[in-house]
Design a protein around this motif. Structure first.
Motif, PDB file in Angstrom:
ATOM      1  N   MET A   1       2.301  18.640  29.012  1.00 54.40           N
ATOM      2  CA  MET A   1       1.938  17.404  28.334  1.00 54.40           C
ATOM      3  C   MET A   1       1.308  17.743  26.989  1.00 54.40           C
ATOM      4  O   MET A   1       0.369  18.502  26.931  1.00 54.40           O
ATOM      5  CB  MET A   1       0.980  16.616  29.207  1.00 54.40           C
ATOM      6  N   PRO A   2       1.841  17.199  25.909  1.00 56.81           N
ATOM      7  CA  PRO A   2       1.259  17.468  24.589  1.00 56.81           C
ATOM      8  C   PRO A   2      -0.202  17.049  24.518  1.00 56.81           C
ATOM      9  O   PRO A   2      -0.634  16.113  25.189  1.00 56.81           O
ATOM     10  CB  PRO A   2       2.108  16.612  23.653  1.00 56.81           C
ATOM     11  N   LYS A   3      -0.943  17.742  23.688  1.00 57.51           N
ATOM     12  CA  LYS A   3      -2.367  17.467  23.550  1.00 57.51           C
ATOM     13  C   LYS A   3      -2.637  16.187  22.761  1.00 57.51           C
ATOM     14  O   LYS A   3      -3.681  15.591  22.898  1.00 57.51           O
ATOM     15  CB  LYS A   3      -3.064  18.640  22.862  1.00 57.51           C
ATOM     16  N   ASN A   4      -1.700  15.808  21.899  1.00 56.31           N
ATOM     17  CA  ASN A   4      -1.975  14.604  21.107  1.00 56.31           C
ATOM     18  C   ASN A   4      -1.457  13.351  21.804  1.00 56.31           C
ATOM     19  O   ASN A   4      -0.731  13.419  22.775  1.00 56.31           O
ATOM     20  CB  ASN A   4      -1.428  14.742  19.681  1.00 56.31           C
ATOM     21  N   TYR A   5      -1.827  12.213  21.306  1.00 58.60           N
ATOM     22  CA  TYR A   5      -1.545  10.948  21.969  1.00 58.60           C
ATOM     23  C   TYR A   5      -0.168  10.378  21.680  1.00 58.60           C
ATOM     24  O   TYR A   5       0.248   9.421  22.291  1.00 58.60           O
ATOM     25  CB  TYR A   5      -2.623   9.920  21.610  1.00 58.60           C
ATOM     26  N   ASN A   6       0.586  10.945  20.756  1.00 55.24           N
ATOM     27  CA  ASN A   6       1.894  10.408  20.391  1.00 55.24           C
ATOM     28  C   ASN A   6       3.046  11.045  21.161  1.00 55.24           C
ATOM     29  O   ASN A   6       4.195  10.762  20.886  1.00 55.24           O
ATOM     30  CB  ASN A   6       2.154  10.612  18.899  1.00 55.24           C
ATOM     31  N   ASN A   7       2.746  11.913  22.107  1.00 55.61           N
ATOM     32  CA  ASN A   7       3.757  12.641  22.861  1.00 55.61           C
ATOM     33  C   ASN A   7       4.626  13.541  21.996  1.00 55.61           C
ATOM     34  O   ASN A   7       5.747  13.865  22.361  1.00 55.61           O
ATOM     35  CB  ASN A   7       4.624  11.694  23.691  1.00 55.61           C
ATOM     36  N   TYR A   8       4.124  13.912  20.847  1.00 55.48           N
ATOM     37  CA  TYR A   8       4.762  14.917  20.017  1.00 55.48           C
ATOM     38  C   TYR A   8       4.004  16.211  20.211  1.00 55.48           C
ATOM     39  O   TYR A   8       2.796  16.221  20.398  1.00 55.48           O
ATOM     40  CB  TYR A   8       4.696  14.541  18.533  1.00 55.48           C
ATOM     41  N   LYS A   9       4.723  17.307  20.153  1.00 52.40           N
ATOM     42  CA  LYS A   9       4.069  18.602  20.200  1.00 52.40           C
ATOM     43  C   LYS A   9       3.879  19.084  18.761  1.00 52.40           C
ATOM     44  O   LYS A   9       4.776  18.941  17.940  1.00 52.40           O
ATOM     45  CB  LYS A   9       4.875  19.597  21.005  1.00 52.40           C
ATOM     46  N   VAL A  10       2.729  19.661  18.512  1.00 48.62           N
ATOM     47  CA  VAL A  10       2.384  20.102  17.162  1.00 48.62           C
ATOM     48  C   VAL A  10       2.273  21.622  17.152  1.00 48.62           C
ATOM     49  O   VAL A  10       1.623  22.218  18.005  1.00 48.62           O
ATOM     50  CB  VAL A  10       1.042  19.480  16.717  1.00 48.62           C
ATOM     51  N   SER A  11       2.924  22.247  16.176  1.00 48.14           N
ATOM     52  CA  SER A  11       2.819  23.696  16.033  1.00 48.14           C
ATOM     53  C   SER A  11       2.648  24.051  14.564  1.00 48.14           C
ATOM     54  O   SER A  11       2.957  23.248  13.677  1.00 48.14           O
ATOM     55  CB  SER A  11       4.065  24.392  16.587  1.00 48.14           C
ATOM     56  N   ILE A  12       2.136  25.248  14.332  1.00 41.77           N
ATOM     57  CA  ILE A  12       1.982  25.768  12.973  1.00 41.77           C
ATOM     58  C   ILE A  12       2.417  27.231  12.970  1.00 41.77           C
ATOM     59  O   ILE A  12       2.405  27.885  14.010  1.00 41.77           O
ATOM     60  CB  ILE A  12       0.525  25.670  12.463  1.00 41.77           C
ATOM     61  N   PRO A  13       2.774  27.748  11.805  1.00 47.47           N
ATOM     62  CA  PRO A  13       3.013  29.196  11.725  1.00 47.47           C
ATOM     63  C   PRO A  13       1.681  29.918  11.896  1.00 47.47           C
ATOM     64  O   PRO A  13       0.697  29.590  11.227  1.00 47.47           O
ATOM     65  CB  PRO A  13       3.565  29.400  10.324  1.00 47.47           C
ATOM     66  N   LEU A  14       1.627  30.883  12.781  1.00 41.74           N
ATOM     67  CA  LEU A  14       0.385  31.589  13.065  1.00 41.74           C
ATOM     68  C   LEU A  14      -0.167  32.297  11.829  1.00 41.74           C
ATOM     69  O   LEU A  14      -1.375  32.408  11.647  1.00 41.74           O
ATOM     70  CB  LEU A  14       0.622  32.590  14.198  1.00 41.74           C
ATOM     71  N   GLY A  15       0.712  32.731  10.955  1.00 42.45           N
ATOM     72  CA  GLY A  15       0.293  33.451   9.756  1.00 42.45           C
ATOM     73  C   GLY A  15      -0.608  32.673   8.819  1.00 42.45           C
ATOM     74  O   GLY A  15      -1.368  33.271   8.057  1.00 42.45           O
ATOM     75  N   VAL A  16      -0.577  31.344   8.876  1.00 41.34           N
ATOM     76  CA  VAL A  16      -1.426  30.568   7.965  1.00 41.34           C
ATOM     77  C   VAL A  16      -2.904  30.715   8.301  1.00 41.34           C
ATOM     78  O   VAL A  16      -3.763  30.347   7.506  1.00 41.34           O
ATOM     79  CB  VAL A  16      -1.048  29.063   7.924  1.00 41.34           C
ATOM     80  N   LYS A  42      -8.461  26.989  18.602  1.00 47.73           N
ATOM     81  CA  LYS A  42      -9.592  26.136  18.229  1.00 47.73           C
ATOM     82  C   LYS A  42      -9.186  24.958  17.342  1.00 47.73           C
ATOM     83  O   LYS A  42     -10.010  24.129  16.994  1.00 47.73           O
ATOM     84  CB  LYS A  42     -10.653  26.983  17.530  1.00 47.73           C
ATOM     85  N   VAL A  43      -7.888  24.892  16.996  1.00 50.89           N
ATOM     86  CA  VAL A  43      -7.387  23.797  16.170  1.00 50.89           C
ATOM     87  C   VAL A  43      -7.068  22.614  17.072  1.00 50.89           C
ATOM     88  O   VAL A  43      -6.233  22.719  17.981  1.00 50.89           O
ATOM     89  CB  VAL A  43      -6.130  24.220  15.376  1.00 50.89           C
ATOM     90  N   LYS A  44      -7.730  21.503  16.840  1.00 52.04           N
ATOM     91  CA  LYS A  44      -7.520  20.309  17.673  1.00 52.04           C
ATOM     92  C   LYS A  44      -6.085  19.825  17.557  1.00 52.04           C
ATOM     93  O   LYS A  44      -5.475  19.873  16.502  1.00 52.04           O
ATOM     94  CB  LYS A  44      -8.467  19.191  17.240  1.00 52.04           C
ATOM     95  N   LEU A  45      -5.556  19.345  18.654  1.00 47.33           N
ATOM     96  CA  LEU A  45      -4.218  18.764  18.774  1.00 47.33           C
ATOM     97  C   LEU A  45      -3.080  19.765  18.597  1.00 47.33           C
ATOM     98  O   LEU A  45      -1.923  19.379  18.555  1.00 47.33           O
ATOM     99  CB  LEU A  45      -4.026  17.601  17.782  1.00 47.33           C
ATOM    100  N   LEU A  46      -3.387  21.040  18.510  1.00 46.99           N
ATOM    101  CA  LEU A  46      -2.349  22.045  18.331  1.00 46.99           C
ATOM    102  C   LEU A  46      -1.824  22.493  19.697  1.00 46.99           C
ATOM    103  O   LEU A  46      -2.589  22.879  20.570  1.00 46.99           O
ATOM    104  CB  LEU A  46      -2.909  23.255  17.573  1.00 46.99           C
ATOM    105  N   ASP A  47      -0.511  22.406  19.866  1.00 45.54           N
ATOM    106  CA  ASP A  47       0.112  22.786  21.130  1.00 45.54           C
ATOM    107  C   ASP A  47       0.649  24.214  21.106  1.00 45.54           C
ATOM    108  O   ASP A  47       0.624  24.909  22.104  1.00 45.54           O
ATOM    109  CB  ASP A  47       1.281  21.843  21.458  1.00 45.54           C
TER     110      ASP A  47
END
Length: 124
Positions: A1-16, A42-47
């Motif tokens: 289950m995604p952490k955010n409320y929109n049922n979208y999964k959020v990711s970022i490039p780890l290098g940033v 520790k980034v909120k809403l990051l899956d």
């Protein structure tokens, strides 16, 4: 289950979250995959997170760090520009050997991605 409320999964490039290098400059601090995963956790809403795939990429190290910090694997970016071997082009190089190396690098990246998206990942 995604952490955010929109049922979208959020990711970022780890290098940033640490060291970054592009064709023009380098900046940030070099950190281990473990340290980067800790920061990302520790980034909120990051899956999940993605990483740049290099020939020396250690898939097991990444997998272990992501699991420890409850992060999902999202993607690998295939780097065909930042390393010196690619500065004269990669897939469009006049040199057939360079083109073959680039294709092999892409295939290796795909194989690494499959380890995260199949039952094979559980057997690593």
């Amino acid at each position: 289950m995604p952490k955010n409320y929109n049922n979208y999964k959020v990711s970022i490039p780890l290098g940033v979250l640490g060291y970054h290098k592009d064709r023009f400059c380098e900046y940030g601090v070099k950190l281990s995959v473990e340290e980067l995963a800790n920061r990302a956790s520790k980034v909120k809403l990051l899956d999940g997170v993605g990483l740049t795939y290099f020939p020396e990429t250690n898939v097991e190290e990444i997998r272990s760090a992501l699991k420890k910090h409850n992060l999902e694997f999202a993607f690998f970016t295939v780097d065909l520009s930042r390393q010196k071997q690619w500065h004269g082009c990669s897939l469009s190089s006049k040199d057939e050997q360079v083109r073959r190396k680039a294709i092999e690098h892409i295939k290796n990246c795909i194989d690494a991605c499959l380890l995260y998206t199949s039952d094979a990942a559980d057997e690593l």
